[in-house]
Design an enzyme around this catalytic site. Sequence first.
Site, PDB file in Angstrom:
ATOM      1  N   HIS A   1      -3.382  -6.423  -0.781  1.00 23.73           N
ATOM      2  CA  HIS A   1      -3.797  -6.019  -2.133  1.00 23.73           C
ATOM      3  C   HIS A   1      -4.080  -7.256  -2.987  1.00 23.73           C
ATOM      4  O   HIS A   1      -3.427  -8.289  -2.848  1.00 23.73           O
ATOM      5  CB  HIS A   1      -2.771  -5.095  -2.792  1.00 23.73           C
ATOM      6  CG  HIS A   1      -1.402  -5.665  -2.995  1.00 23.73           C
ATOM      7  ND1 HIS A   1      -1.046  -6.384  -4.111  1.00 23.73           N
ATOM      8  CD2 HIS A   1      -0.285  -5.598  -2.227  1.00 23.73           C
ATOM      9  CE1 HIS A   1       0.229  -6.725  -4.035  1.00 23.73           C
ATOM     10  NE2 HIS A   1       0.724  -6.278  -2.893  1.00 23.73           N
TER      11      HIS A   1
ATOM     12  N   ASP B   1      -3.982  -7.461  -6.385  1.00 23.38           N
ATOM     13  CA  ASP B   1      -3.265  -7.582  -7.658  1.00 23.38           C
ATOM     14  C   ASP B   1      -1.899  -8.221  -7.463  1.00 23.38           C
ATOM     15  O   ASP B   1      -1.373  -8.305  -6.340  1.00 23.38           O
ATOM     16  CB  ASP B   1      -3.107  -6.219  -8.330  1.00 23.38           C
ATOM     17  CG  ASP B   1      -2.302  -5.235  -7.495  1.00 23.38           C
ATOM     18  OD1 ASP B   1      -2.552  -5.149  -6.280  1.00 23.38           O
ATOM     19  OD2 ASP B   1      -1.430  -4.530  -8.053  1.00 23.38           O
TER      20      ASP B   1
ATOM     21  N   ASP C   1       2.755 -12.595  -3.363  1.00 22.62           N
ATOM     22  CA  ASP C   1       2.708 -11.153  -3.139  1.00 22.62           C
ATOM     23  C   ASP C   1       1.576 -10.600  -4.004  1.00 22.62           C
ATOM     24  O   ASP C   1       1.742 -10.414  -5.208  1.00 22.62           O
ATOM     25  CB  ASP C   1       4.043 -10.521  -3.530  1.00 22.62           C
ATOM     26  CG  ASP C   1       4.047  -9.008  -3.458  1.00 22.62           C
ATOM     27  OD1 ASP C   1       3.147  -8.432  -2.815  1.00 22.62           O
ATOM     28  OD2 ASP C   1       4.957  -8.397  -4.060  1.00 22.62           O
TER      29      ASP C   1
ATOM     30  N   GLU D   1      -1.870  -2.038  -6.389  1.00 17.32           N
ATOM     31  CA  GLU D   1      -0.774  -1.724  -5.476  1.00 17.32           C
ATOM     32  C   GLU D   1       0.555  -1.764  -6.209  1.00 17.32           C
ATOM     33  O   GLU D   1       1.432  -0.924  -5.988  1.00 17.32           O
ATOM     34  CB  GLU D   1      -0.774  -2.725  -4.303  1.00 17.32           C
ATOM     35  CG  GLU D   1       0.151  -2.364  -3.154  1.00 17.32           C
ATOM     36  CD  GLU D   1       1.568  -2.902  -3.311  1.00 17.32           C
ATOM     37  OE1 GLU D   1       2.440  -2.515  -2.512  1.00 17.32           O
ATOM     38  OE2 GLU D   1       1.810  -3.711  -4.242  1.00 17.32           O
ATOM     39  N   GLU D   2       0.698  -2.730  -7.107  1.00 16.69           N
ATOM     40  CA  GLU D   2       1.955  -2.908  -7.819  1.00 16.69           C
ATOM     41  C   GLU D   2       2.162  -1.867  -8.926  1.00 16.69           C
ATOM     42  O   GLU D   2       3.205  -1.827  -9.561  1.00 16.69           O
ATOM     43  CB  GLU D   2       2.024  -4.313  -8.433  1.00 16.69           C
ATOM     44  CG  GLU D   2       1.858  -5.458  -7.432  1.00 16.69           C
ATOM     45  CD  GLU D   2       3.037  -5.623  -6.492  1.00 16.69           C
ATOM     46  OE1 GLU D   2       3.949  -4.766  -6.522  1.00 16.69           O
ATOM     47  OE2 GLU D   2       3.054  -6.596  -5.717  1.00 16.69           O
TER      48      GLU D   2
ATOM     49  N   ASP E   1       1.566  -7.604   3.981  1.00 15.22           N
ATOM     50  CA  ASP E   1       2.244  -7.470   2.692  1.00 15.22           C
ATOM     51  C   ASP E   1       3.758  -7.406   2.864  1.00 15.22           C
ATOM     52  O   ASP E   1       4.446  -6.719   2.121  1.00 15.22           O
ATOM     53  CB  ASP E   1       1.738  -6.213   1.971  1.00 15.22           C
ATOM     54  CG  ASP E   1       2.183  -6.151   0.517  1.00 15.22           C
ATOM     55  OD1 ASP E   1       2.614  -7.195  -0.015  1.00 15.22           O
ATOM     56  OD2 ASP E   1       2.121  -5.061  -0.077  1.00 15.22           O
TER      57      ASP E   1
ATOM     58  N   HIS F   1       8.312 -10.878  -7.610  1.00 11.31           N
ATOM     59  CA  HIS F   1       8.342 -10.095  -8.846  1.00 11.31           C
ATOM     60  C   HIS F   1       9.205 -10.757  -9.913  1.00 11.31           C
ATOM     61  O   HIS F   1       9.566 -10.123 -10.902  1.00 11.31           O
ATOM     62  CB  HIS F   1       8.823  -8.659  -8.612  1.00 11.31           C
ATOM     63  CG  HIS F   1       7.924  -7.855  -7.712  1.00 11.31           C
ATOM     64  ND1 HIS F   1       8.106  -6.506  -7.483  1.00 11.31           N
ATOM     65  CD2 HIS F   1       6.831  -8.208  -6.987  1.00 11.31           C
ATOM     66  CE1 HIS F   1       7.171  -6.072  -6.660  1.00 11.31           C
ATOM     67  NE2 HIS F   1       6.383  -7.092  -6.344  1.00 11.31           N
TER      68      HIS F   1
END
Length: 485
Positions: free
Chosen positions: A77, A79, A116, A146-147, A170, A459
């Site tokens: 992904h 994003d 990520d 995705e997030e 991922d 994150h």
Amino acid sequence: MKNVLQNVEPKEVFRYFEEISKIPRGSGNEKEISDFLVQFAKKRNLEVDQDEALNVVIKKNASKGYEKSPTVILQGHMDMVCEKNKDTVHDFKKDPIKIEVDEDFIRAKGTTLGADNGIAVAFCLAILDNDHIKHPKVEVLFTTEEEMGLKGAANLEPSNLNGKILINIDSEEEGVLFVSCSGGIRSKVEIPIVWKDYDEGCIPYKLQIRGLKGGHSGMDIDKGRGNANKLIGRVLQDLFEHDDIYVSDIHGGDKLNAIPREVDATILFKNEYIEKIQSKIKKWDDVFKHEFQSSDPHVSVKIEKIDRKIEKVFSDQTLEKVLALSFLIPCGVQKMSMDIEGLVESSTNLGVISTTKEKIVFSSATRSSVRTMKDYIAKQIKEASKLVEAEFSTEASYPEWAYKKDSYIRELFIDVYKRLYGKEPEIAAVHAGLECGLFSEKLGDMDMISFGPNMYDVHTPNEHLSRSSTERTWKYLLSVLEEIK
């Protein structure tokens, strides 16, 4: 802008990782990176398609000798989660990520790094740009949002993809091959605010919780780390029960898929209560330092005077509802798997609390590898909202990815790993939402696997990527592609 990764191996991968790090690509803000991928393909005369959700598919024909090999979908992904420290000046909508190298690790200055899942994008671009790599026909799928609940994958038009083997890049642990993942759903509870005036002479203060580690709300949910949004409810209830205090706003967390590290509440009280309030704040600071001495030793609770005019505060009834909900909404691990030792089966994360002029919003992300448990936890939150007469809604529900008993790509990954490293890789399920669950629904009987290099504290602003692990993982991927015939 200086290219700090130009001499980092594998150069062809980190060249593109640094290039895309200059492009804003927070979830919901992917237009620029999506257009970049389209132009990348067009410059190389590769077949490319961009859909309404800004997902991009780029196709590259097989290398010589691989024309009859099965087509492989490579997927990641585009994003990233946009988190920064409070004292970091950074605009994710326009500023490039400030990358730095720290021995074996690649980090960002005060923000999330975006490894990520930027490392997957970089891997795929390096493959598409190199005609010397041996591989079958590849269909590279870059998804969006995705997030934010796998929204890009949910809106994917499957007719443009023909491959029946999918390699998802991922995952965040080298040597671990993921073959199953949890499903998820997002819940929102909204409490309408009734405002009131407050007594003259009250002074506004900012109540703050800081120093928590946070982390990925799936991968790190079992580490016992404090959730700032849950902790502040305990402090406010104690203050509200025993003193004449007022509250005008609460803001905690930024992303549902990140365990909230910081939270602020604006409180007001008369100067005569300052010593008593400070004593209670000190008590809670000690309590949390004790409770989280292993997982979050730097947690702190403090207040500081602010110079800002406060117009109105929550009514007593509104505040009571907010405090009740902060206790009633479930959070953390709800159930461990009975089949796979150490695997979280079900969890939920109270990721964001926000205050507007009209309402206070509690937003949670729930995950489970058992669909009925996912629905049960969402129902718990719904029932809690009823008790405080709040509005409840859900969105971004996505399915789990079930284990496939017979898998060609899994066995190939295992064989190549043993040949390269002389040992077996770990086969695991992950308590996080991978897009593989949606792909299995949309694309039919897919043979899928997920892997990736070592990443840590994703994150969070402490996110870092191992460059040596990235180099090994890159060579591993190329070796697997070379064996697909």
